[in-house]
Design an enzyme around this catalytic site. Structure first.
Site, PDB file in Angstrom:
ATOM      1  N   ARG A 195       0.865  -1.182   0.000  1.00 41.53           N
ATOM      2  CA  ARG A 195       0.000   0.000   0.000  1.00 41.53           C
ATOM      3  C   ARG A 195       0.900   1.231   0.000  1.00 41.53           C
ATOM      4  O   ARG A 195       2.101   1.117   0.255  1.00 41.53           O
ATOM      5  CB  ARG A 195      -0.882   0.004   1.263  1.00 41.53           C
ATOM      6  CG  ARG A 195      -1.900  -1.100   1.249  1.00 41.53           C
ATOM      7  CD  ARG A 195      -2.698  -1.141   2.554  1.00 41.53           C
ATOM      8  NE  ARG A 195      -3.530  -2.329   2.586  1.00 41.53           N
ATOM      9  CZ  ARG A 195      -3.793  -3.042   3.677  1.00 41.53           C
ATOM     10  NH1 ARG A 195      -3.280  -2.684   4.836  1.00 41.53           N
ATOM     11  NH2 ARG A 195      -4.564  -4.104   3.617  1.00 41.53           N
ATOM     12  N   ARG A 245     -10.931   3.005   5.809  1.00 40.09           N
ATOM     13  CA  ARG A 245      -9.468   2.911   5.702  1.00 40.09           C
ATOM     14  C   ARG A 245      -9.028   3.253   4.279  1.00 40.09           C
ATOM     15  O   ARG A 245      -7.950   3.804   4.053  1.00 40.09           O
ATOM     16  CB  ARG A 245      -8.998   1.504   6.108  1.00 40.09           C
ATOM     17  CG  ARG A 245      -7.496   1.390   6.171  1.00 40.09           C
ATOM     18  CD  ARG A 245      -7.037   0.087   6.799  1.00 40.09           C
ATOM     19  NE  ARG A 245      -7.261  -1.053   5.900  1.00 40.09           N
ATOM     20  CZ  ARG A 245      -6.976  -2.311   6.202  1.00 40.09           C
ATOM     21  NH1 ARG A 245      -6.478  -2.621   7.380  1.00 40.09           N
ATOM     22  NH2 ARG A 245      -7.204  -3.273   5.331  1.00 40.09           N
ATOM     23  N   ARG A 294     -12.922  -9.516   1.506  1.00 46.19           N
ATOM     24  CA  ARG A 294     -12.497  -9.497   2.916  1.00 46.19           C
ATOM     25  C   ARG A 294     -13.694  -9.648   3.851  1.00 46.19           C
ATOM     26  O   ARG A 294     -13.607 -10.308   4.895  1.00 46.19           O
ATOM     27  CB  ARG A 294     -11.712  -8.209   3.219  1.00 46.19           C
ATOM     28  CG  ARG A 294     -10.288  -8.297   2.667  1.00 46.19           C
ATOM     29  CD  ARG A 294      -9.478  -7.026   2.815  1.00 46.19           C
ATOM     30  NE  ARG A 294      -8.168  -7.206   2.180  1.00 46.19           N
ATOM     31  CZ  ARG A 294      -7.000  -7.117   2.795  1.00 46.19           C
ATOM     32  NH1 ARG A 294      -6.946  -6.795   4.052  1.00 46.19           N
ATOM     33  NH2 ARG A 294      -5.867  -7.316   2.143  1.00 46.19           N
TER      34      ARG A 294
HETATM   35  N1  LIG Z   1     -11.902   0.910  17.868  1.00 45.27           N
HETATM   36  C1  LIG Z   1     -11.900   1.517  16.688  1.00 45.27           C
HETATM   37  N2  LIG Z   1     -12.876   2.366  16.377  1.00 45.27           N
HETATM   38  C2  LIG Z   1     -12.913   2.960  15.183  1.00 45.27           C
HETATM   39  N3  LIG Z   1     -12.012   2.766  14.203  1.00 45.27           N
HETATM   40  C3  LIG Z   1     -11.020   1.910  14.458  1.00 45.27           C
HETATM   41  C4  LIG Z   1     -10.898   1.234  15.701  1.00 45.27           C
HETATM   42  N4  LIG Z   1      -9.816   0.441  15.657  1.00 45.27           N
HETATM   43  C5  LIG Z   1      -9.264   0.605  14.441  1.00 45.27           C
HETATM   44  N5  LIG Z   1      -9.974   1.484  13.722  1.00 45.27           N
HETATM   45  C6  LIG Z   1      -9.743   1.910  12.337  1.00 45.27           C
HETATM   46  O1  LIG Z   1     -10.164   0.829  11.520  1.00 45.27           O
HETATM   47  C7  LIG Z   1      -9.353   0.726  10.359  1.00 45.27           C
HETATM   48  C8  LIG Z   1      -8.789  -0.695  10.265  1.00 45.27           C
HETATM   49  O2  LIG Z   1      -7.863  -0.878  11.311  1.00 45.27           O
HETATM   50  P1  LIG Z   1      -6.556  -1.749  11.097  1.00 45.27           P
HETATM   51  O3  LIG Z   1      -5.911  -1.368   9.810  1.00 45.27           O
HETATM   52  O4  LIG Z   1      -5.768  -1.625  12.335  1.00 45.27           O
HETATM   53  O5  LIG Z   1      -7.221  -3.176  10.953  1.00 45.27           O
HETATM   54  P2  LIG Z   1      -6.539  -4.593  10.805  1.00 45.27           P
HETATM   55  O6  LIG Z   1      -7.313  -5.523  11.633  1.00 45.27           O
HETATM   56  O7  LIG Z   1      -5.094  -4.495  11.085  1.00 45.27           O
HETATM   57  O8  LIG Z   1      -6.787  -4.899   9.270  1.00 45.27           O
HETATM   58  P3  LIG Z   1      -6.005  -5.898   8.278  1.00 45.27           P
HETATM   59  O9  LIG Z   1      -6.208  -7.265   8.800  1.00 45.27           O
HETATM   60  O10 LIG Z   1      -6.671  -5.674   6.960  1.00 45.27           O
HETATM   61  O11 LIG Z   1      -4.578  -5.495   8.264  1.00 45.27           O
HETATM   62  C9  LIG Z   1      -8.287   1.788  10.488  1.00 45.27           C
HETATM   63  O12 LIG Z   1      -8.638   2.882   9.691  1.00 45.27           O
HETATM   64  C10 LIG Z   1      -8.293   2.148  11.965  1.00 45.27           C
HETATM   65  O13 LIG Z   1      -7.917   3.476  12.188  1.00 45.27           O
HETATM   66  N1  LIG Z   2      -1.464 -16.493   8.015  1.00 42.55           N
HETATM   67  C1  LIG Z   2      -0.928 -15.277   7.958  1.00 42.55           C
HETATM   68  N2  LIG Z   2      -1.725 -14.195   7.868  1.00 42.55           N
HETATM   69  C2  LIG Z   2      -1.150 -12.992   7.838  1.00 42.55           C
HETATM   70  C3  LIG Z   2       0.238 -12.824   7.882  1.00 42.55           C
HETATM   71  N3  LIG Z   2       0.520 -11.504   7.817  1.00 42.55           N
HETATM   72  C4  LIG Z   2      -0.655 -10.876   7.768  1.00 42.55           C
HETATM   73  N4  LIG Z   2      -1.659 -11.769   7.775  1.00 42.55           N
HETATM   74  C5  LIG Z   2      -3.107 -11.507   7.750  1.00 42.55           C
HETATM   75  O1  LIG Z   2      -3.506 -11.182   6.451  1.00 42.55           O
HETATM   76  C6  LIG Z   2      -4.672 -10.399   6.524  1.00 42.55           C
HETATM   77  C7  LIG Z   2      -4.604  -9.283   5.552  1.00 42.55           C
HETATM   78  O2  LIG Z   2      -3.575  -8.408   5.851  1.00 42.55           O
HETATM   79  P1  LIG Z   2      -3.383  -7.052   5.017  1.00 42.55           P
HETATM   80  O3  LIG Z   2      -2.125  -6.449   5.528  1.00 42.55           O
HETATM   81  O4  LIG Z   2      -3.333  -7.425   3.578  1.00 42.55           O
HETATM   82  O5  LIG Z   2      -4.588  -6.212   5.331  1.00 42.55           O
HETATM   83  C8  LIG Z   2      -4.791  -9.933   7.972  1.00 42.55           C
HETATM   84  O6  LIG Z   2      -5.836 -10.672   8.573  1.00 42.55           O
HETATM   85  C9  LIG Z   2      -3.499 -10.328   8.583  1.00 42.55           C
HETATM   86  O7  LIG Z   2      -3.646 -10.688   9.947  1.00 42.55           O
HETATM   87  C10 LIG Z   2       1.045 -13.983   7.983  1.00 42.55           C
HETATM   88  O8  LIG Z   2       2.291 -13.953   8.030  1.00 42.55           O
HETATM   89  N5  LIG Z   2       0.432 -15.175   8.009  1.00 42.55           N
END
Ligand SMILES: Nc1ncnc2c1ncn2[C@@H]1O[C@H](COP(=O)(O)OP(=O)(O)OP(=O)(O)O)[C@@H](O)[C@H]1O
Ligand SMILES: Nc1nc2c(ncn2[C@@H]2O[C@H](COP(=O)(O)O)[C@@H](O)[C@H]2O)c(=O)[nH]1
Length: 401
Positions: A175, A268, A279
């Site tokens: 990204r 996001r 997703r």
């Molecule tokens: N408690 C919350 N309330 C509102 N918005 C939130 C909260 N927690 C996270 N966010 C927002 O939700 C969006 C998704 O959060 P984040 O990228 O941390 O999710 P993720 O679980 O890591 O996703 P992915 O698995 O796709 O990487 C972000 O824009 C973040 O700022």
């Molecule tokens: N099994 C695994 N899942 C992973 C790993 N690193 C990230 N993730 C998961 O992929 C999705 C999507 O991530 P994104 O960065 O494309 O939004 C998210 O649920 C991550 O937790 C890994 O090494 N192994």
């Protein structure tokens, strides 16, 4: 794989006693484990910077080079080897930094047996020894957009010296603000598939149409910094880690509602509509599996971000804790290059040869292996190494060990 010159192997075998490996050829040690003799280090190949391993199978008379998993230790001027519990060989490196002097070559642990079966070849695995009780890695999982990354970022910001992020490999495109090697190792599918085949990955899964995986090295790098490792992986990956020999704490993050999850994903703004739909479809399955028991130790609902973060900190025992610096290794001892080892129960005596006494800080060191935890993939925790002042304690002092 190749045949060993008969004389050479006989020379090596004649120097063995009761599973203890003695110095044989240059810096090579030999250790007998049932019908196999492990030849560690000291290959003729001077270009090799790591300690190499060969196995002489006495039943078949063959010398083979096994598949070696885990980060290999660097060559040193001298090392000793002691067989522990028939499943791993302790390597004590001389002239190495205090945090690099104890390594384990796993030859028949559960992890090695699993890998031998899945890779269908002879396998050994390196695992570095870590002093003291390093904390278990933390696996954080949950549907895309629930806020895993946000929570982890807060934890790492508040406790930068305590936690380290396991940088996964992925075949998806970066990204806009993502950096290679920081957020992910962005990788070609063919390269990643080859590394998976070579046993380099702790777990991997096809997630939302791309390949994601945690390399063994990603976890080891964090442990080597003296930090607690955090893995952000999907439910399939969490299940694989749960089934592996890596001991970890498993936390599942839930959204307050499905509508809120969709809102967060959209806001996001990092995925196309088609990707968001994919997703969200996957989120349904992940929410079912994540909450159905068997994988996760804890479930947290990420409704209000601050409240969820406080719950996460409480669960990790961080309430009221102020960030600390990593444990200092400065008080640790330097082992001499030339030393001998002997084993008494679960204690290894490391005895400095007379010629080296002046160079070493002490003459006798004790490595306590009675509380070992973990192991490959990852580090072996729970080691205790200390110097014994033999002049003050005399023979009685040594007996008490
Ligand atoms: N408690 C919350 N309330 C509102 N918005 C939130 C909260 N927690 C996270 N966010 C927002 O939700 C969006 C998704 O959060 P984040 O990228 O941390 O999710 P993720 O679980 O890591 O996703 P992915 O698995 O796709 O990487 C972000 O824009 C973040 O700022
Ligand atoms: N099994 C695994 N899942 C992973 C790993 N690193 C990230 N993730 C998961 O992929 C999705 C999507 O991530 P994104 O960065 O494309 O939004 C998210 O649920 C991550 O937790 C890994 O090494 N192994």
């Amino acid at each position: 794989m190749g045949e060993a010159p008969a004389l050479f192997v006989e020379d090596l075998l004649s120097e063995n006693t009761n599973g203890f490996a003695l110095k044989s050829k240059g810096s090579q040690t030999t250790t007998i484990v049932s019908d196999k003799t492990y030849l560690i280090g000291g290959t003729d190949d001077e270009s090799t910077s790591t300690i190499e391993v060969q196995i002489f199978n006495r039943s078949t008379g063959q010398l083979i080079v096994p598949k070696v998993l885990g980060t290999k230790p660097k060559q040193c001027k001298g090392h000793s080897a002691v067989l522990l519990n028939e499943d791993r060989i302790l390597i004590v490196k001389g002239d190495s930094s205090p945090d690099d002097c104890t390594w384990f070559l796993e030859v028949d642990t559960k992890f090695v047996r699993q890998q031998r079966e899945s890779l269908e070849t002879e396998v050994v695995a390196w695992s570095k020894g870590i002093r003291g009780e390093a904390e278990k890695p933390i696996v954080i999982s949950g549907p895309s957009g629930v806020g895993k990354g946000t929570l982890i970022a807060k934890l790492m910001k508040e406790f930068p010296s305590m936690f380290g992020f396991s940088v996964s490999h992925t075949t998806r495109a970066p990204r806009e603000k993502e950096k290679d090697g920081v957020h992910y190792h962005f990788t070609d599918r063919s390269v990643m598939e080859k590394a998976i085949k070579d046993g380099k990955f702790l777990e991997f899964a096809a997630v939302h149409g791309n390949l994601y995986g945690t390399s063994i090295e990603a976890v080891e790098v964090v442990a080597d910094e003296g930090k607690r490792c955090i893995l952000d992986i999907d439910v399939q990956g969490a299940r694989s880690v749960r089934a592996s020999t890596l001991e970890a704490i498993f936390i599942f993050i839930c959204p307050p509602s499905f509508d809120e999850l969709e809102k967060r994903l959209r806001e996001r703004g990092t995925e196309t509509e088609e990707q968001i739909q994919k997703r969200l479809r996957n989120a349904k399955t992940e929410l079912e599996q994540g909450q159905s028991g068997g994988i996760f130790d804890h479930i947290l609902v990420n409704n209000d971000l601050e409240a969820c973060y406080e719950s996460l900190k409480k669960l990790l025992g961080l309430e009221g804790i102020v960030s600390t610096t990593p444990k200092s290794l400065s008080e640790l001892v330097d082992l001499p290059a030339v030393h001998s080892v002997s084993k008494i129960d679960q204690k290894i005596l490391i005895i400095c040869r007379p010629a080296e006494v002046d160079k070493a800080s002490k003459q006798l060191f004790v490595l306590d292996v009675s509380a070992l935890k973990g192991g490959a993939p990852g580090r072996t925790r729970g080691l205790n190494l200390y110097a014994v002042d033999t002049f003050a304690n005399g023979v009685d002092g040594m007996k008490q060990l």
